[in-house]
Design an enzyme around this catalytic site. Structure first.
Site, PDB file in Angstrom:
ATOM      1  N   ARG A   1       0.867  -1.177   0.000  1.00  0.00           N
ATOM      2  CA  ARG A   1       0.000   0.000   0.000  1.00  0.00           C
ATOM      3  C   ARG A   1       0.900   1.222   0.000  1.00  0.00           C
ATOM      4  O   ARG A   1       1.703   1.412   0.911  1.00  0.00           O
ATOM      5  CB  ARG A   1      -0.928  -0.010   1.209  1.00  0.00           C
ATOM      6  CG  ARG A   1      -1.919   1.154   1.285  1.00  0.00           C
ATOM      7  CD  ARG A   1      -2.903   0.914   2.423  1.00  0.00           C
ATOM      8  NE  ARG A   1      -3.863   1.992   2.609  1.00  0.00           N
ATOM      9  CZ  ARG A   1      -3.794   2.919   3.563  1.00  0.00           C
ATOM     10  NH1 ARG A   1      -2.774   2.913   4.428  1.00  0.00           N
ATOM     11  NH2 ARG A   1      -4.717   3.851   3.668  1.00  0.00           N
TER      12      ARG A   1
ATOM     13  N   ASN B   1      -6.922   8.156   2.692  1.00  0.00           N
ATOM     14  CA  ASN B   1      -6.545   7.564   3.966  1.00  0.00           C
ATOM     15  C   ASN B   1      -7.343   8.180   5.114  1.00  0.00           C
ATOM     16  O   ASN B   1      -7.484   9.404   5.212  1.00  0.00           O
ATOM     17  CB  ASN B   1      -5.051   7.803   4.216  1.00  0.00           C
ATOM     18  CG  ASN B   1      -4.570   7.142   5.486  1.00  0.00           C
ATOM     19  OD1 ASN B   1      -4.517   5.924   5.574  1.00  0.00           O
ATOM     20  ND2 ASN B   1      -4.234   7.948   6.493  1.00  0.00           N
ATOM     21  N   GLU B   2      -7.899   7.323   5.974  1.00  0.00           N
ATOM     22  CA  GLU B   2      -8.582   7.735   7.209  1.00  0.00           C
ATOM     23  C   GLU B   2      -9.330   9.053   7.012  1.00  0.00           C
ATOM     24  O   GLU B   2      -9.032  10.066   7.660  1.00  0.00           O
ATOM     25  CB  GLU B   2      -7.551   7.844   8.338  1.00  0.00           C
ATOM     26  CG  GLU B   2      -6.838   6.521   8.584  1.00  0.00           C
ATOM     27  CD  GLU B   2      -5.772   6.573   9.674  1.00  0.00           C
ATOM     28  OE1 GLU B   2      -5.595   7.665  10.263  1.00  0.00           O
ATOM     29  OE2 GLU B   2      -5.115   5.540   9.924  1.00  0.00           O
TER      30      GLU B   2
ATOM     31  N   HIS C   1      -8.583   0.141   9.974  1.00  0.00           N
ATOM     32  CA  HIS C   1      -7.247   0.276  10.548  1.00  0.00           C
ATOM     33  C   HIS C   1      -7.337  -0.114  12.019  1.00  0.00           C
ATOM     34  O   HIS C   1      -8.206   0.379  12.744  1.00  0.00           O
ATOM     35  CB  HIS C   1      -6.734   1.706  10.392  1.00  0.00           C
ATOM     36  CG  HIS C   1      -6.496   2.086   8.961  1.00  0.00           C
ATOM     37  ND1 HIS C   1      -6.007   3.322   8.583  1.00  0.00           N
ATOM     38  CD2 HIS C   1      -6.671   1.389   7.803  1.00  0.00           C
ATOM     39  CE1 HIS C   1      -5.899   3.367   7.258  1.00  0.00           C
ATOM     40  NE2 HIS C   1      -6.299   2.204   6.772  1.00  0.00           N
TER      41      HIS C   1
ATOM     42  N   TYR D   1      -5.624  -0.227  15.537  1.00  0.00           N
ATOM     43  CA  TYR D   1      -4.635   0.191  16.516  1.00  0.00           C
ATOM     44  C   TYR D   1      -5.243   0.029  17.916  1.00  0.00           C
ATOM     45  O   TYR D   1      -5.772  -1.020  18.237  1.00  0.00           O
ATOM     46  CB  TYR D   1      -4.166   1.622  16.213  1.00  0.00           C
ATOM     47  CG  TYR D   1      -3.396   1.720  14.908  1.00  0.00           C
ATOM     48  CD1 TYR D   1      -2.098   1.234  14.806  1.00  0.00           C
ATOM     49  CD2 TYR D   1      -3.977   2.282  13.765  1.00  0.00           C
ATOM     50  CE1 TYR D   1      -1.378   1.309  13.613  1.00  0.00           C
ATOM     51  CE2 TYR D   1      -3.273   2.361  12.566  1.00  0.00           C
ATOM     52  CZ  TYR D   1      -1.975   1.871  12.497  1.00  0.00           C
ATOM     53  OH  TYR D   1      -1.274   1.936  11.320  1.00  0.00           O
TER      54      TYR D   1
ATOM     55  N   GLU E   1      -4.347  -1.143   7.722  1.00  0.00           N
ATOM     56  CA  GLU E   1      -3.206  -0.779   8.567  1.00  0.00           C
ATOM     57  C   GLU E   1      -3.392  -1.452   9.918  1.00  0.00           C
ATOM     58  O   GLU E   1      -4.511  -1.585  10.407  1.00  0.00           O
ATOM     59  CB  GLU E   1      -3.124   0.736   8.818  1.00  0.00           C
ATOM     60  CG  GLU E   1      -2.728   1.586   7.650  1.00  0.00           C
ATOM     61  CD  GLU E   1      -2.601   3.065   8.057  1.00  0.00           C
ATOM     62  OE1 GLU E   1      -2.472   3.334   9.285  1.00  0.00           O
ATOM     63  OE2 GLU E   1      -2.650   3.921   7.170  1.00  0.00           O
TER      64      GLU E   1
ATOM     65  N   TRP F   1       1.566  -1.560   9.097  1.00  0.00           N
ATOM     66  CA  TRP F   1       2.141  -0.211   9.038  1.00  0.00           C
ATOM     67  C   TRP F   1       3.407  -0.195   9.891  1.00  0.00           C
ATOM     68  O   TRP F   1       3.352  -0.550  11.050  1.00  0.00           O
ATOM     69  CB  TRP F   1       1.145   0.817   9.581  1.00  0.00           C
ATOM     70  CG  TRP F   1       1.689   2.206   9.428  1.00  0.00           C
ATOM     71  CD1 TRP F   1       2.547   2.863  10.280  1.00  0.00           C
ATOM     72  CD2 TRP F   1       1.462   3.096   8.335  1.00  0.00           C
ATOM     73  NE1 TRP F   1       2.854   4.104   9.793  1.00  0.00           N
ATOM     74  CE2 TRP F   1       2.201   4.273   8.592  1.00  0.00           C
ATOM     75  CE3 TRP F   1       0.701   3.030   7.161  1.00  0.00           C
ATOM     76  CZ2 TRP F   1       2.204   5.370   7.728  1.00  0.00           C
ATOM     77  CZ3 TRP F   1       0.706   4.112   6.309  1.00  0.00           C
ATOM     78  CH2 TRP F   1       1.443   5.264   6.581  1.00  0.00           C
TER      79      TRP F   1
END
Length: 431
Positions: free
Chosen positions: A58, A135-136, A202, A204, A231, A260
């Site tokens: 990516r 992105n985001e 994503h 996290y 990610e 990531w």
């Protein structure tokens, strides 16, 4: 007159929760993110990423709204280098990151303007390239705006003639803690006239427990919608993600993941570098985990067949071999199957079957039933399904047969009914 074969797809497509190459083979992303727009002189990293086993990269690009714009010529070079290294290339515009909360971020509409402006670099690359619109694209402010903006972005790209698989990131800095993407995914998918949109979460600090990870990803699988972990990391400033469960669940459910990131992180998250100073021989602990650990890239990645890669197959039994004797599963290896209709329209409907292991882990499962009202499948995913009249037999795929005690997996289908749509009684057997 014999029916003509259907025309081959231009590039990647989706079928239920699966991502398919143009030849119909399933493709599961195993790769990393690379911050190209900030490190334009590091494209040699693609060869290193491939050498460590990845099948996808990516690539961070900029529309010019926040960082230096990546022109069409540069994007052409990126794609050429991806192809030379036999990598599928997911391109993303990073300028949208945290829109609404970060005043420097730009809109999805501006990201679409960028994609249209560099279309010359993308046309004809549908077998090798996916477009991750932005992105985001929302922070934590007015995340509900993500729905309309994402639908508009998809329809504008299609109207401009893009035939690529489109990937859309979640709001809430990609982590969708408000469940805005999860709860609106079906309507966003339906807004794509080509039905070729992939959802990207994503993971996290929001995803720090196995329950949260399994529930979020499982809902997409049950709904028959494609999801990837675009990610994730092993640690983050907002909490400690459960990378072991992320990778194990992705592997068991046939879901792609992209760690990531390769190198060059700053702002206090330097620990997310997979290698030190772009040196492929200097893997960090995170790099060792992602590439070489359990359910990692080296063990699970399969090269895209467009580059000549082959998918794993079960060897055929030689004709001379005696038939296998029937066996009884070890005591305690049991499973249940729960059948549910998840949507309907006219004479068609969509369903999901959840297979749950009993008090002991299982390594394979088979679900059977008889259609009570003449129903017929039109499509299935995440199971190997055969029908004989009203009788249905569904077995696990290579990636979702193993289920821990009390755990579950799902497979889905679309089907037709002739007015009455009585639910069948499903039976599950396990080994």
């Amino acid at each position: 007159m014999a029916a003509q074969p259907a025309q081959a797809a231009a590039g990647f497509t989706v079928s239920g929760s699966r991502i398919l190459e143009a030849n119909g083979n399933a493709f599961v992303m195993r790769g990393v993110n690379h911050a190209h727009t900030w490190y334009a002189d590091k494209l040699g990293s693609l060869a290193d990423i491939k050498a460590l086993g990845a099948n996808t990269v990516r690539v961070v690009l900029s529309s010019g709204d926040r960082w230096t714009r990546n022109e069409a010529s540069d994007v052409t070079n990126v794609i050429t280098r991806c192809k030379a290294n036999r990598l599928i290339c997911v391109l993303e515009v990073h300028d949208t990151t945290g829109y609404g909360e970060d005043s420097a971020a730009t809109t999805l509409a501006r990201a679409v303007d960028y994609w249209i402006s560099i279309k010359s670099a993308l046309a004809g690359q549908e077998r090798y390239v996916m477009l991750n619109i932005g992105n985001e694209p929302y922070g934590n402010t007015n995340a509900a705006g993500w729905v309309a903006d994402t639908k508009n972005a998809i329809t504008r790209l299609r109207a401009a003639g893009f035939e690529h698989s489109i990937m859309v990131d979640a709001p809430n800095w990609g982590q969708d803690w408000s469940f805005t993407m999860r709860d609106n995914a079906a309507s966003v998918f339906a807004a794509d006239p080509q039905r070729n949109t992939i959802f990207s979460i994503h993971m996290y600090g929001v995803f720090d427990t196995a329950a949260e990870i399994n529930d979020y990803l499982g809902r997409f699988i049950t709904a028959g919608l494609p999801i990837v972990v675009g990610e994730f990391g092993f640690n983050h400033s907002d909490g400690n993600p459960d990378e072991d469960t992320i990778m194990a669940t992705a592997q068991s459910r046939g879901i792609g993941y992209l760690g990531w990131s390769w190198s060059g992180n700053g702002g206090g998250v330097e620990y997310l570098d997979l290698v030190t100073n772009f040196n492929a021989s200097a893997l960090t602990s995170w790099g060792q985990r992602l590439f070489n650990g359990a359910n990692g890239i080296k063990a699970t990645s399969r090269e895209a067949t467009v580059y000549g890669g082959t998918q794993p197959t079960t060897p055929a039994t030689p004709p001379s071999s005696p038939p296998a004797s029937p066996t009884t599963p070890p005591a305690g290896r049991q499973c249940t199957a729960t059948y549910a209709v998840t949507g309907s329209w006219g004479s068609g409907f969509q369903g999901a079957v959840t297979v749950t292991a009993g008090s002991a882990a299982i390594t394979s499962w088979t679900v059977t039933w008889n259609w009570p009202s003449g129903q017929q499948f039109t499509n299935t995913w995440n199971a190997s399904v055969t029908s004989s009249g009203a009788a249905v037999t569904a077995g696990n795929m290579p990636y979702n047969g193993s289920i821990p005690a009390g755990g579950s997996t799902s497979w889905g289908f679309t089907a037709s009914s002739a007015g009455t749509n009585t639910a069948p009684t499903a039976t599950c057997t396990a080994a």
